[in-house]
Design an enzyme around this catalytic site. Structure first.
Site, PDB file in Angstrom:
ATOM      1  N   GLY A 165       0.972  -1.203   0.105  1.00  0.00           N
ATOM      2  CA  GLY A 165       0.199   0.080   0.123  1.00  0.00           C
ATOM      3  C   GLY A 165       0.963   1.217  -0.066  1.00  0.00           C
ATOM      4  CD  GLU A 200      -2.495  -3.232 -10.639  1.00  0.00           C
ATOM      5  OE1 GLU A 200      -1.564  -3.973 -10.158  1.00  0.00           O
ATOM      6  OE2 GLU A 200      -3.610  -3.230  -9.546  1.00  0.00           O
ATOM      7  CD  GLU A 275      -0.838  -9.446  -0.971  1.00  0.00           C
ATOM      8  OE1 GLU A 275      -0.114  -9.234   0.550  1.00  0.00           O
ATOM      9  OE2 GLU A 275      -1.329  -8.119  -1.363  1.00  0.00           O
ATOM     10  NE  ARG A 292       5.257 -10.451   4.843  1.00  0.00           N
ATOM     11  CZ  ARG A 292       4.783  -9.786   3.877  1.00  0.00           C
ATOM     12  NH1 ARG A 292       5.591  -9.311   2.827  1.00  0.00           N
ATOM     13  NH2 ARG A 292       4.074  -9.602   3.518  1.00  0.00           N
TER      14      ARG A 292
END
Ligand code: MV4
Length: 454
Positions: A165, A200, A275, A292
């Protein structure tokens, strides 16, 4: 198998990795800053090395100090945990050059996925649905204008080096787009020293649904189901759960297949997360891959029965997964609440000494924490105090256990986010699974936390 692992982290995740090492018969090295000399990860590790002053830049993020500690103690592998050096491709390269196994994917994959624009391109090439947008980074304002006109406003500008973000700007018109590109580029340059941005279509009111992936070093890849992570504030997650109530078996299968295709195309090794944004119309789009272990991994462990840290270690040691997708079973429902040392209304950090600490147990309960009475929540690091995780045969059972734990949990001496977590866990929209990334904003715009039951 490794003989000795250095844990390049602190707090609950350092303890979590310590326990996995113990169960595997691997000896452990804790590294710590001067502020963490009395921390539990230091107390319980077989060896410990002080790697610098309290500021993380000078200790946990200091690549040379961490490598030196591994060299001095003759550790054969480093587990980076999450945050700090976990997604630093250069660090993974230095480990390789020093003949120390980095417990995670290859430096090339970390670098590829760390560039969010490149990650998008590679997923697109693998046939994973991506949000309509630019191919690669934006070359010019003119190009951005033309593209935005084609796909339609609103659009979102994101920093290629960003993620989580940071460095994002929404534009609802041509005028806003000009400003968005400039501010996003300036922010990106300042934060990451790379000003590249991409564009996007902006997806309004989505859910954040992520898939846990595991790949071994022989090309086997499996998914361990999804986690619903929409309940967040300023990109800090508060509550995560698995499974996601919004997925039909059919949609889950389509998303899992996309995630598998993406991970396979990347030749993904070790634990990682893909995600997706899930739009209100049921369409889903890849947004990022995290290379990770994540804070919220326990909910996946609770529904699959796997120990993800042990899996990471086994994989890094060259062992095959030893099971196929069909062997993985999902059982019941798990929820995690992150208890942070923050004011529950303003979310201002509240570091200090914990004077009293108590939490109940019971069936389906797991607490991951490095906090204790008389322990310190340091102002130098993130403010996570404890992860409270519950499992149940049903979502309702997991929620009911969570409600009891949060009602009875005692943390004195500092402020915590327990009140807002209690409010979420009893909120009608949450109970009915009516959540999205805007859920918490809406909830906080409403009333006051409910009174304690006890
Ligand atoms: C988006 C989006 C809407 N449309 N991309 C935020 C974090 C980063 N992982 C991507 N993020 C978003 N990307 C498009 N095209 C909305 C978000 C977003 C968000 C995503 C996941 C979880 C919480 C979020 C909160 C605000 C915005």
């Amino acid at each position: 198998m490794f003989k000795k692992i250095l844990i390049a982290n602190r707090g609950e995740i350092a303890l979590r990795i310590l326990w996995a090492c113990r169960e595997l018969g691997i000896s452990t090295v804790a590294v710590h800053s001067e502020a963490d000399a009395d921390a539990l990860h230091v107390r319980y590790a077989d060896e410990d090395v002080c790697i610098g002053p309290p500021a993380s830049r000078e200790s946990y993020l200091n690549l040379s100090s961490v490598i030196a500690a591994a060299e001095i103690t003759d550790a054969d592998a480093i587990h980076p945990g999450y945050g700090f050096l976990a997604e630093n491709a250069h660090f993974a390269e230095v480990c390789e050059a020093c003949n120390i196994k980095f417990i995670g994917p290859s430096p090339a994959v970390i670098r590829q996925m760390g560039d969010k624009s490149k990650a998008r391109e590679s997923m697109e090439a693998a046939g994973v649905p991506c949000v309509p947008g630019s191919r690669g980074t934006l070359g010019s304002e003119v190009e951005a204008m033309a593209l935005a006109r084609k796909i339609g406003y609103p659009v979102i500008i994101k920093a290629a080096a960003g993620g989580g973000g940071r460095g994002m700007r929404i534009a609802r018109s041509e005028e806003e787009l000009r400003v968005a590109i400039q501010t996003a580029m300036n922010e990106a340059k300042k934060a990451f020293d790379v000003s590249d941005v991409y564009l996007e279509k902006y997806i309004a009111d989505p859910r954040h649904v992520e898939f846990q992936m595991l790949g071994d070093e022989r090309g086997n890849v499996v998914h361990l189901g999804e986690r619903e992570c929409s309940i967040q504030r300023r990109h800090q997650k508060l509550v995560e759960e698995s499974p996601c109530t919004a997925l039909s078996p059919k949609l889950r299968k389509r998303m899992a297949e996309a995630a598998l295709a993406g991970a396979r195309a990347a030749n993904y090794q070790n634990a990682g997360t893909i995600e997706f944004l899930l739009a209100p119309d049921g369409k889903f789009y890849f947004i990022e891959m995290n290379t990770r272990i994540q804070v919220e991994h326990p909910v996946t462990e609770m529904v699959t029965g796997l120990d993800l840290i042990k899996e990471q270690i086994r994989i890094a040691a060259g062992e095959p997964l030893g099971y196929t997708q069909d062997d993985i079973r999902f059982f019941g429902h798990a929820i995690e609440c992150r208890v942070n040392a923050e004011d529950s209304e303003s979310f201002v950090p509240s570091p200090g000494r914990i004077t009293n600490f108590n939490i109940s147990g019971g069936p389906g309960v797991r607490i991951d924490t490095a906090a204790h009475a008389d322990g310190i929540i340091s102002p130098y690091y993130d403010s996570l105090v404890a992860k409270v995780i519950t499992h149940g045969n049903s979502r309702q059972e997991a929620i009911s256990r969570m409600r009891r734990l949060l009602d009875l949990m005692v943390v004195e001496g500092i402020k915590t986010t327990i009140p807002v977590l209690r409010r979420i866990i009893s909120d009608t929209d949450f109970l009915q699974g009516r959540i999205s990334t805007h859920y918490l904003e809406r909830l906080l715009a409403g009333g006051k936390p409910v009174a304690a039951h006890s």
